[in-house]
Design a protein around this motif. Structure first.
Motif, PDB file in Angstrom:
ATOM      1  N   LEU A  33      23.471 112.148 -65.412  1.00 12.45           N
ATOM      2  CA  LEU A  33      24.625 112.561 -64.708  1.00 12.45           C
ATOM      3  C   LEU A  33      24.533 113.290 -63.485  1.00 12.45           C
ATOM      4  O   LEU A  33      26.081 113.360 -62.213  1.00 12.45           O
ATOM      5  CB  LEU A  33      25.491 113.735 -65.286  1.00 12.45           C
ATOM      6  CG  LEU A  33      26.188 112.962 -67.051  1.00 12.45           C
ATOM      7  CD1 LEU A  33      25.888 114.354 -67.692  1.00 12.45           C
ATOM      8  CD2 LEU A  33      26.693 111.853 -66.710  1.00 12.45           C
ATOM      9  N   ILE A  34      23.506 113.454 -63.630  1.00 10.26           N
ATOM     10  CA  ILE A  34      23.369 114.281 -62.219  1.00 10.26           C
ATOM     11  C   ILE A  34      23.487 113.673 -60.812  1.00 10.26           C
ATOM     12  O   ILE A  34      23.846 114.151 -59.702  1.00 10.26           O
ATOM     13  CB  ILE A  34      22.036 115.201 -62.168  1.00 10.26           C
ATOM     14  CG1 ILE A  34      22.163 116.567 -62.784  1.00 10.26           C
ATOM     15  CG2 ILE A  34      21.185 115.441 -60.458  1.00 10.26           C
ATOM     16  CD1 ILE A  34      20.430 117.441 -62.878  1.00 10.26           C
ATOM     17  N   ALA A  35      22.346 112.515 -60.965  1.00  8.89           N
ATOM     18  CA  ALA A  35      22.362 111.058 -59.826  1.00  8.89           C
ATOM     19  C   ALA A  35      23.804 110.873 -59.919  1.00  8.89           C
ATOM     20  O   ALA A  35      23.932 110.842 -58.612  1.00  8.89           O
ATOM     21  CB  ALA A  35      21.487 110.119 -60.552  1.00  8.89           C
ATOM     22  N   ALA A  36      24.760 110.428 -60.878  1.00 11.52           N
ATOM     23  CA  ALA A  36      26.035 109.852 -60.505  1.00 11.52           C
ATOM     24  C   ALA A  36      26.991 111.284 -60.063  1.00 11.52           C
ATOM     25  O   ALA A  36      27.622 110.773 -59.063  1.00 11.52           O
ATOM     26  CB  ALA A  36      26.835 109.508 -61.322  1.00 11.52           C
ATOM     27  N   LEU A  37      26.687 111.797 -60.120  1.00 15.10           N
ATOM     28  CA  LEU A  37      27.790 113.271 -59.216  1.00 15.10           C
ATOM     29  C   LEU A  37      27.338 113.660 -57.917  1.00 15.10           C
ATOM     30  O   LEU A  37      27.541 113.418 -56.912  1.00 15.10           O
ATOM     31  CB  LEU A  37      26.906 114.416 -59.998  1.00 15.10           C
ATOM     32  CG  LEU A  37      28.053 114.958 -61.330  1.00 15.10           C
ATOM     33  CD1 LEU A  37      27.906 115.658 -61.647  1.00 15.10           C
ATOM     34  CD2 LEU A  37      29.501 114.537 -60.836  1.00 15.10           C
ATOM     35  N   ALA A  38      25.485 113.258 -57.555  1.00 11.21           N
ATOM     36  CA  ALA A  38      25.272 113.249 -56.382  1.00 11.21           C
ATOM     37  C   ALA A  38      25.487 112.160 -55.433  1.00 11.21           C
ATOM     38  O   ALA A  38      26.588 112.000 -54.208  1.00 11.21           O
ATOM     39  CB  ALA A  38      24.031 113.172 -56.499  1.00 11.21           C
ATOM     40  N   VAL A  39      25.664 110.868 -55.737  1.00  7.22           N
ATOM     41  CA  VAL A  39      26.154 109.926 -55.227  1.00  7.22           C
ATOM     42  C   VAL A  39      27.894 109.396 -55.315  1.00  7.22           C
ATOM     43  O   VAL A  39      28.351 109.099 -54.277  1.00  7.22           O
ATOM     44  CB  VAL A  39      25.747 108.204 -56.217  1.00  7.22           C
ATOM     45  CG1 VAL A  39      26.348 106.963 -55.558  1.00  7.22           C
ATOM     46  CG2 VAL A  39      24.794 107.818 -56.196  1.00  7.22           C
ATOM     47  N   ALA A  40      28.549 110.143 -56.718  1.00  3.88           N
ATOM     48  CA  ALA A  40      30.250 110.382 -56.176  1.00  3.88           C
ATOM     49  C   ALA A  40      30.209 111.195 -54.150  1.00  3.88           C
ATOM     50  O   ALA A  40      31.905 110.902 -53.848  1.00  3.88           O
ATOM     51  CB  ALA A  40      30.399 110.532 -57.217  1.00  3.88           C
ATOM     52  N   ILE A  42      28.526 112.011 -52.129  1.00  4.06           N
ATOM     53  CA  ILE A  42      27.665 111.399 -50.793  1.00  4.06           C
ATOM     54  C   ILE A  42      28.770 110.281 -50.579  1.00  4.06           C
ATOM     55  O   ILE A  42      29.975 109.939 -49.167  1.00  4.06           O
ATOM     56  CB  ILE A  42      26.715 110.288 -50.878  1.00  4.06           C
ATOM     57  CG1 ILE A  42      25.715 111.434 -50.951  1.00  4.06           C
ATOM     58  CG2 ILE A  42      26.393 109.469 -49.560  1.00  4.06           C
ATOM     59  CD1 ILE A  42      24.286 110.691 -51.176  1.00  4.06           C
ATOM     60  N   PHE A  43      29.889 109.313 -51.730  1.00  2.00           N
ATOM     61  CA  PHE A  43      30.995 107.986 -51.695  1.00  2.00           C
ATOM     62  C   PHE A  43      32.017 109.316 -51.036  1.00  2.00           C
ATOM     63  O   PHE A  43      32.887 108.985 -49.764  1.00  2.00           O
ATOM     64  CB  PHE A  43      30.959 107.527 -52.634  1.00  2.00           C
ATOM     65  CG  PHE A  43      30.044 106.455 -52.716  1.00  2.00           C
ATOM     66  CD1 PHE A  43      30.380 105.463 -51.532  1.00  2.00           C
ATOM     67  CD2 PHE A  43      29.338 106.357 -53.678  1.00  2.00           C
ATOM     68  CE1 PHE A  43      29.357 104.981 -52.015  1.00  2.00           C
ATOM     69  CE2 PHE A  43      28.589 105.152 -53.940  1.00  2.00           C
ATOM     70  CZ  PHE A  43      28.562 104.554 -52.880  1.00  2.00           C
ATOM     71  N   ILE A  44      31.967 110.372 -51.519  1.00  5.92           N
ATOM     72  CA  ILE A  44      33.843 111.473 -51.120  1.00  5.92           C
ATOM     73  C   ILE A  44      33.580 111.812 -49.901  1.00  5.92           C
ATOM     74  O   ILE A  44      34.201 111.742 -48.914  1.00  5.92           O
ATOM     75  CB  ILE A  44      34.002 112.308 -52.229  1.00  5.92           C
ATOM     76  CG1 ILE A  44      34.412 111.673 -53.966  1.00  5.92           C
ATOM     77  CG2 ILE A  44      34.982 112.950 -51.730  1.00  5.92           C
ATOM     78  CD1 ILE A  44      34.429 112.790 -54.701  1.00  5.92           C
ATOM     79  N   VAL A  45      32.253 112.414 -49.492  1.00  5.02           N
ATOM     80  CA  VAL A  45      32.517 113.070 -48.486  1.00  5.02           C
ATOM     81  C   VAL A  45      32.650 111.721 -46.980  1.00  5.02           C
ATOM     82  O   VAL A  45      32.971 112.101 -46.598  1.00  5.02           O
ATOM     83  CB  VAL A  45      31.263 113.287 -47.860  1.00  5.02           C
ATOM     84  CG1 VAL A  45      30.542 113.803 -46.414  1.00  5.02           C
ATOM     85  CG2 VAL A  45      30.780 115.050 -48.901  1.00  5.02           C
ATOM     86  N   SER A  46      32.053 110.874 -47.161  1.00  5.90           N
ATOM     87  CA  SER A  46      31.970 109.198 -46.619  1.00  5.90           C
ATOM     88  C   SER A  46      33.541 108.922 -45.904  1.00  5.90           C
ATOM     89  O   SER A  46      33.477 108.816 -45.058  1.00  5.90           O
ATOM     90  CB  SER A  46      31.263 108.551 -46.937  1.00  5.90           C
ATOM     91  OG  SER A  46      31.188 107.155 -45.861  1.00  5.90           O
ATOM     92  N   ALA A  47      33.614 108.967 -47.392  1.00  8.24           N
ATOM     93  CA  ALA A  47      35.337 108.768 -47.693  1.00  8.24           C
ATOM     94  C   ALA A  47      36.528 110.237 -47.018  1.00  8.24           C
ATOM     95  O   ALA A  47      37.021 109.165 -45.305  1.00  8.24           O
ATOM     96  CB  ALA A  47      35.940 108.184 -48.716  1.00  8.24           C
ATOM     97  N   ILE A  48      35.999 110.857 -46.943  1.00  7.92           N
ATOM     98  CA  ILE A  48      36.946 111.820 -45.693  1.00  7.92           C
ATOM     99  C   ILE A  48      36.321 111.439 -44.440  1.00  7.92           C
ATOM    100  O   ILE A  48      37.188 111.851 -43.671  1.00  7.92           O
ATOM    101  CB  ILE A  48      36.160 113.029 -46.185  1.00  7.92           C
ATOM    102  CG1 ILE A  48      36.861 113.302 -48.087  1.00  7.92           C
ATOM    103  CG2 ILE A  48      36.636 114.375 -46.065  1.00  7.92           C
ATOM    104  CD1 ILE A  48      36.621 114.433 -48.593  1.00  7.92           C
ATOM    105  N   ARG A  49      35.116 111.815 -43.878  1.00  9.38           N
ATOM    106  CA  ARG A  49      34.989 112.020 -42.797  1.00  9.38           C
ATOM    107  C   ARG A  49      34.769 110.577 -41.949  1.00  9.38           C
ATOM    108  O   ARG A  49      35.564 110.866 -40.300  1.00  9.38           O
ATOM    109  CB  ARG A  49      33.199 111.521 -42.461  1.00  9.38           C
ATOM    110  CG  ARG A  49      32.589 113.323 -42.755  1.00  9.38           C
ATOM    111  CD  ARG A  49      31.391 113.207 -42.556  1.00  9.38           C
ATOM    112  NE  ARG A  49      31.105 113.024 -41.461  1.00  9.38           N
ATOM    113  CZ  ARG A  49      29.545 113.428 -40.797  1.00  9.38           C
ATOM    114  NH1 ARG A  49      28.970 113.198 -41.603  1.00  9.38           N
ATOM    115  NH2 ARG A  49      29.895 112.935 -39.779  1.00  9.38           N
ATOM    116  N   ARG A  50      35.509 109.576 -42.463  1.00 14.31           N
ATOM    117  CA  ARG A  50      35.987 108.698 -42.343  1.00 14.31           C
ATOM    118  C   ARG A  50      37.294 108.433 -41.590  1.00 14.31           C
ATOM    119  O   ARG A  50      37.533 108.037 -40.193  1.00 14.31           O
ATOM    120  CB  ARG A  50      35.912 107.544 -43.130  1.00 14.31           C
ATOM    121  CG  ARG A  50      35.134 105.329 -42.491  1.00 14.31           C
ATOM    122  CD  ARG A  50      35.315 104.497 -43.425  1.00 14.31           C
ATOM    123  NE  ARG A  50      33.848 105.038 -43.863  1.00 14.31           N
ATOM    124  CZ  ARG A  50      33.099 104.602 -44.887  1.00 14.31           C
ATOM    125  NH1 ARG A  50      34.360 104.519 -45.813  1.00 14.31           N
ATOM    126  NH2 ARG A  50      32.389 104.710 -45.938  1.00 14.31           N
TER     127      ARG A  50
END
Length: 63
Positions: A33-40, A42-50
């Protein structure tokens, strides 16, 4: 050792193994669960920065 003592020790060993297995399984689920939250994250921050103007998700670095 009598048969009763052998059966009792075998049952105790099985119960102890089940408790240890449940504890390890709980740790693995929490780690997943912690790994899934970390990956999510990263994807959310990447999408916002894009979406920000003039910024890319992973800017090129100068050497």
């Amino acid at each position: 050792m009598t048969l009763f003592v052998r059966i009792f020790l075998a049952a105790a060993a099985v119960l102890l193994a089940l408790v240890v297995f449940a504890f390890v399984l709980k740790l693995l689920v929490i780690a997943a669960l912690i790994a899934a939250l970390a990956v999510a994250g990263i994807f959310i921050v990447s999408a916002i920065r894009r979406r920000l103007p003039g910024r890319t998700a992973f800017p090129a670095r100068r050497l």
